[in-house]
Scaffold this motif. Structure first.
Motif, mmCIF file in Angstrom:
data_model
loop_
_atom_site.group_PDB
_atom_site.id
_atom_site.type_symbol
_atom_site.label_atom_id
_atom_site.label_comp_id
_atom_site.label_asym_id
_atom_site.label_seq_id
_atom_site.Cartn_x
_atom_site.Cartn_y
_atom_site.Cartn_z
ATOM 1 N N THR A 49 0.817 -1.211 0.000
ATOM 2 C CA THR A 49 0.000 0.000 0.000
ATOM 3 C C THR A 49 0.852 1.263 0.000
ATOM 4 O O THR A 49 0.438 2.279 -0.547
ATOM 5 N N LEU A 50 2.025 1.185 0.586
ATOM 6 C CA LEU A 50 2.895 2.367 0.566
ATOM 7 C C LEU A 50 3.368 2.687 -0.844
ATOM 8 O O LEU A 50 3.514 3.863 -1.195
ATOM 9 N N ASP A 51 3.607 1.667 -1.659
ATOM 10 C CA ASP A 51 3.947 1.913 -3.056
ATOM 11 C C ASP A 51 2.804 2.625 -3.770
ATOM 12 O O ASP A 51 3.020 3.527 -4.572
ATOM 13 N N SER A 75 -1.662 12.160 1.376
ATOM 14 C CA SER A 75 -0.593 11.209 1.671
ATOM 15 C C SER A 75 -0.228 11.228 3.147
ATOM 16 O O SER A 75 0.087 10.179 3.725
ATOM 17 N N THR A 119 -0.584 7.834 5.501
ATOM 18 C CA THR A 119 0.554 7.300 6.252
ATOM 19 C C THR A 119 0.306 7.366 7.751
ATOM 20 O O THR A 119 0.857 6.553 8.499
ATOM 21 N N ARG A 133 -2.365 4.324 8.381
ATOM 22 C CA ARG A 133 -2.128 3.131 7.565
ATOM 23 C C ARG A 133 -2.044 1.890 8.449
ATOM 24 O O ARG A 133 -1.477 1.893 9.523
ATOM 25 N N ARG A 166 -0.650 -2.035 8.654
ATOM 26 C CA ARG A 166 0.443 -2.802 8.051
ATOM 27 C C ARG A 166 -0.075 -3.867 7.102
ATOM 28 O O ARG A 166 -1.122 -4.470 7.336
#
Length: 86
Positions: free
Chosen positions: A29-31, A74, A78, A81, A83
């Motif tokens: 998900t971070l990508d 963003s 973050t 979020r 994991r």
């Protein structure tokens, strides 16, 4: 000026295509969050190129708003979020 605008537009379209691939194929998900943030920056850059080509400053508030929405989005993702499970 027209040549520079066309070159910048082509490079922004190529960057948007590569970023869209990263959003769709991102393993985490971070990508995807980084891809969406990059896509909003590319859109703001596209608006800036258009404003420079058109020599019209009425697009500047839209550029600022898009940058603010991208940053806040963003930062919120973050912050909250969850994991990824591997």
């Amino acid at each position: 000026m027209m040549v520079v605008t066309v070159i910048a537009g082509v490079l922004l379209i190529a960057a948007a295509g590569i970023t869209s691939f990263r959003i769709l194929a991102g393993p985490s998900t971070l990508d995807r969050v980084v891809g969406v943030d990059s896509l909003t920056a590319i859109a703001a850059s596209g608006l800036a190129v258009w404003a420079a080509y058109d020599r019209d400053t009425t697009d500047v508030p839209a550029i600022v708003a898009l940058a603010l929405v991208g940053f806040l989005g963003s930062a919120a993702v973050t912050r909250f979020r969850v994991r990824d499970d591997r």
